[in-house]
Design an enzyme around this catalytic site. Structure first.
Site, short mmCIF file in Angstrom:
data_model
loop_
_atom_site.label_atom_id
_atom_site.label_comp_id
_atom_site.label_asym_id
_atom_site.label_seq_id
_atom_site.Cartn_x
_atom_site.Cartn_y
_atom_site.Cartn_z
CE LYS A 127 -2.19 3.53 2.13
NZ LYS A 127 -1.95 4.46 1.02
CB SER A 146 3.64 10.13 10.88
OG SER A 146 2.45 9.37 10.87
CB VAL A 156 0.31 6.58 10.77
CG1 VAL A 156 -0.11 5.36 9.97
CG2 VAL A 156 -0.60 7.75 10.46
N GLY A 157 2.40 5.09 12.73
CA GLY A 157 3.21 3.90 13.04
C GLY A 157 2.71 3.21 14.29
CD GLU A 169 13.17 1.73 11.11
OE1 GLU A 169 13.49 2.82 11.62
OE2 GLU A 169 13.52 0.64 11.59
CB CYS A 206 13.09 9.51 8.70
SG CYS A 206 13.96 8.18 7.89
CD GLU A 209 10.15 13.29 11.25
OE1 GLU A 209 9.03 12.77 11.35
OE2 GLU A 209 11.15 12.69 10.78
N1 LIG Z 1 10.00 8.34 8.75
C1 LIG Z 1 9.77 8.78 7.54
O1 LIG Z 1 10.53 8.50 6.64
C2 LIG Z 1 8.55 9.57 7.28
C3 LIG Z 1 8.02 10.38 8.23
N2 LIG Z 1 6.92 11.10 7.96
C4 LIG Z 1 6.44 12.01 9.01
O2 LIG Z 1 5.04 11.98 9.00
C5 LIG Z 1 4.50 13.27 8.79
C6 LIG Z 1 3.21 13.16 8.04
O3 LIG Z 1 3.40 12.52 6.78
P1 LIG Z 1 2.27 11.53 6.25
O4 LIG Z 1 2.38 11.27 4.82
O5 LIG Z 1 0.96 12.05 6.71
O6 LIG Z 1 2.69 10.18 7.00
P2 LIG Z 1 1.77 8.96 7.35
O7 LIG Z 1 2.38 8.25 8.49
O8 LIG Z 1 0.37 9.39 7.45
O9 LIG Z 1 1.87 8.05 6.02
C7 LIG Z 1 2.72 6.95 5.85
C8 LIG Z 1 1.95 5.79 5.22
O10 LIG Z 1 0.93 5.35 6.12
C9 LIG Z 1 -0.34 5.36 5.47
N3 LIG Z 1 -1.40 5.61 6.45
C10 LIG Z 1 -2.04 6.77 6.72
N4 LIG Z 1 -2.97 6.57 7.68
C11 LIG Z 1 -2.92 5.27 8.02
C12 LIG Z 1 -3.61 4.46 8.96
N5 LIG Z 1 -4.57 4.95 9.74
N6 LIG Z 1 -3.27 3.15 9.07
C13 LIG Z 1 -2.29 2.63 8.31
N7 LIG Z 1 -1.62 3.34 7.37
C14 LIG Z 1 -1.91 4.65 7.24
C15 LIG Z 1 -0.19 6.46 4.43
O11 LIG Z 1 -1.19 6.35 3.45
P3 LIG Z 1 -1.74 7.67 2.69
O12 LIG Z 1 -0.60 8.19 1.91
O13 LIG Z 1 -2.82 7.14 1.84
O14 LIG Z 1 -2.20 8.62 3.74
C16 LIG Z 1 1.22 6.17 3.93
O15 LIG Z 1 1.21 5.07 3.05
C17 LIG Z 1 5.62 14.01 8.07
O16 LIG Z 1 5.51 15.38 8.23
C18 LIG Z 1 6.83 13.44 8.73
O17 LIG Z 1 7.06 14.10 9.96
C19 LIG Z 1 6.28 10.99 6.75
C20 LIG Z 1 6.76 10.19 5.77
C21 LIG Z 1 7.97 9.43 5.94
O1 LIG Z 2 18.67 8.99 4.32
C1 LIG Z 2 18.25 8.10 3.59
O2 LIG Z 2 18.85 7.76 2.57
C2 LIG Z 2 17.01 7.32 3.94
C3 LIG Z 2 16.06 8.14 4.73
C4 LIG Z 2 14.83 7.41 5.07
O3 LIG Z 2 14.82 6.23 5.25
C5 LIG Z 2 13.58 8.14 5.20
O4 LIG Z 2 13.57 9.35 5.12
O5 LIG Z 2 12.55 7.48 5.38
#
Ligand SMILES: NC(=O)C1=CN([C@@H]2O[C@H](COP(=O)(O)OP(=O)(O)OC[C@H]3O[C@@H](n4cnc5c(N)ncnc54)[C@H](OP(=O)(O)O)[C@@H]3O)[C@@H](O)[C@H]2O)C=CC1
Ligand SMILES: O=C(O)CCC(=O)C(=O)O
Length: 490
Positions: free
Chosen positions: A182, A236, A239-240, A257, A291, A392
């Site tokens: 997904k 995030s 959600v994680g 992660e 991240c 973050e």
């Molecule tokens: N660690 C990292 O690498 C990341 C961190 N983030 C952090 O998260 C913040 C928000 O970003 P965002 O895109 O909203 O991140 P999310 O955690 O919402 O999204 C990550 C994934 O989870 C899915 N998701 C959303 N809601 C649910 C749920 N209830 N149950 C299971 N899966 C779900 C999303 O789907 P969909 O896209 O359809 O909403 C997407 O595929 C950023 O500002 C950042 O701080 C975000 C992305 C990566």
């Molecule tokens: O720094 C990278 O290459 C990976 C970063 C990463 O895993 C993320 O932003 O989710």
């Protein structure tokens, strides 16, 4: 989303049990170009729980045969996927730039990394998966082997739309699991193009499936699905944790992660030019949406002013613009909501008394008015209690913090709930070792930026940054398999 915004925009299907199929909902979601909100990159399926059920059922059936192939046979498929992706590298990278904004150069680098990850895990199919352990009975043979989990659900974010799905799917597959992906909705068209490579490689029906749609329906559906045996998530913290709780409640294995609040320490004896370069690259590449991005810059007092001056000079040279234009160094935020989040953190910084040194507002040059652009931003006079020193931001915002000693720097560096990556710039071996030993982070780097993960090494965070498991490299086997101890007596 009105489909009339742009004509002739392609609609992409789900990939279920080897077929490209529309959702049962007959609804679609438009994916917007963050450099121009009026441009729709493509439409993807807004899927239902029934679509997910069909994908899981296909994956469950396919796993019975897939797990029986040898590692080398499974590896052959991954090698084929890698070669196909390599021939489509520029097209996939362009879609990524158009969907989430990172520069074409970075997108090409990420796609090439996806190819390399596939090849790495293809090779893992030929490596050992167990140990012989002396049995107390000298007539017996005791050894460990590893078995796949079954069906793995992959929930991936938008910031690395090729590398992250691949670094989750490739190890899942090589160890005999089947997959339901997904992808993040914001970058679902890029994900479709990745899955097309699996399809073209002739991966058996049901081994790889992709269902696009809302996180709250498909993502949560994966967390709760009784036939999904393992879930790997990046995104995030909020959600994680929900995903982890959903998995735990039904006894499924999970791996999370999540966020980071990564510090760089610049010591009095640092090579300042190198430190400036690493701070800018680590903090502002990909518009700070990693991240592993540097967000706190902890500088020793003797070099603080000189470092600040050099940093601001370089930051002022950054060209913000459309990622497909060659001269662009930094693209837009990936979405309007991400832009608003970044702007609200900037406002909080100002409200809480930080001093704004550079940026702090939307980019307003001609040609950027329809995009989600923000200027690279630098604050100083930060203390550890401030929101921008703790949460973050996921945007191009650097917070400069002045300290007198390395001990103080380390204390501040650890004074957050996250522990993903960290770096120090120093020539002093004792400062390096203090940092390596005391820094609470899963990835520590000396004289190198906080971002930048090597595919052959374990990756994951401490504290709130992860569920304490590790991805990538050989560490991936720990999540995607279960150990079976075998005792054989003639
Ligand atoms: N660690 C990292 O690498 C990341 C961190 N983030 C952090 O998260 C913040 C928000 O970003 P965002 O895109 O909203 O991140 P999310 O955690 O919402 O999204 C990550 C994934 O989870 C899915 N998701 C959303 N809601 C649910 C749920 N209830 N149950 C299971 N899966 C779900 C999303 O789907 P969909 O896209 O359809 O909403 C997407 O595929 C950023 O500002 C950042 O701080 C975000 C992305 C990566
Ligand atoms: O720094 C990278 O290459 C990976 C970063 C990463 O895993 C993320 O932003 O989710």
């Amino acid at each position: 989303m009105q489909k009339t915004i742009e004509k002739n925009v392609k609609t992409y299907m789900n990939y279920i049990n080897g077929k490209w199929v529309a959702s049962t909902t007959n609804e679609e979601i438009g994916s917007i170009n963050p450099a121009n909100k009026n441009e729709i990159v493509g439409y993807v399926q807004s899927s239902s729980k029934e679509d997910l059920d069909a994908a899981v059922s296909g994956a469950k059936q396919a796993q019975k045969t897939w797990r029986k192939l040898s590692g080398a046979q499974r590896g052959d498929y991954l090698y084929k996927v890698a070669s196909i992706m390599e021939t489509r590298l520029e097209e996939i990278a362009e879609t990524m730039t158009k969907e989430m904004g990172k520069t074409f150069q970075e997108a090409k680098g990420e796609t090439a990394r996806g190819v390399a990850i596939l090849r790495y895990y293809a090779g893992e199919g030929m490596r050992k998966i167990g140990d012989v352990i002396p049995a107390t009975d000298n007539e017996a043979l005791m050894f460990t082997t590893r078995v796949p989990l079954g069906v793995v659900g992959v929930i991936s974010p938008w910031n690395f739309p090729v590398a992250i799905p691949i670094w989750k799917m490739a190890p899942a597959l090589i160890y005999g699991n089947t997959v339901v992906l997904k992808p993040a909705t914001e970058t679902a068209v890029t994900a479709v193009k990745v899955i097309e490579c699996f399809d073209k490689a002739g991966i058996p029906d049901g081994v790889v499936n992709m269902v696009t749609g809302q996180g709250s329906i498909i993502g949560q559906g994966i967390a709760e699905h009784p036939d999904i045996n393992g879930i790997t998530f990046t995104g995030s913290n909020t959600v994680g944790k929900m995903v982890g709780q959903g998995a735990l409640a039904r006894g499924a294995k999970y791996q999370l992660e999540m966020g980071g609040k990564n510090p760089v320490i610049v010591a009095n004896d640092a090579d300042l030019d190198l430190a400036v370069e690493g701070t800018i690259s680590g903090g502002l590449r990909s518009t700070g949406q990693k991240c592993t991005a540097t967000s706190r810059v902890i500088v020793q007092s003797n070099v603080y002013d000189e470092f600040k001056e050099k940093l601001l000079e370089k930051v002022s040279e950054i060209k913000v613009g459309y990622g497909m234009e060659e001269e662009t160094w930094m693209g837009p935020c990936s979405s309007e909501s991400q832009l608003n989040t970044v702007l609200s953190y900037i406002q909080k910084g100002k409200d809480e008394g930080a001093t704004l040194l550079y940026g702090g507002e939307r980019q307003s040059e001609e040609g950027t008015e329809h995009g989600f652009y923000v200027k690279p931003t630098v604050f100083e006079d930060i203390n550890s209690e401030m929101t921008i020193a703790q949460e973050e931001i996921f945007g191009p915002v650097l917070a400069l913090i002045k300290v007198d000693t390395i001990e103080e720097a380390l204390e501040l560096a650890n004074d957050v709930e996250f522990g993903l990556s960290a770096s120090i710039y120093t020539k002093n071996i004792s400062s390096m070792f203090s940092f390596i030993n005391e820094m609470e982070a899963g990835l520590v780097r000396v004289n190198a930026e906080t971002a930048g993960v090597e595919l052959q090494a374990p990756f994951g965070g401490m504290k709130q940054s992860s569920s304490h498991s590790r991805e990538q490299g050989q560490a991936a086997i720990e999540f995607f398999t279960s150990i079976k101890t075998v005792f054989v007596k003639p």
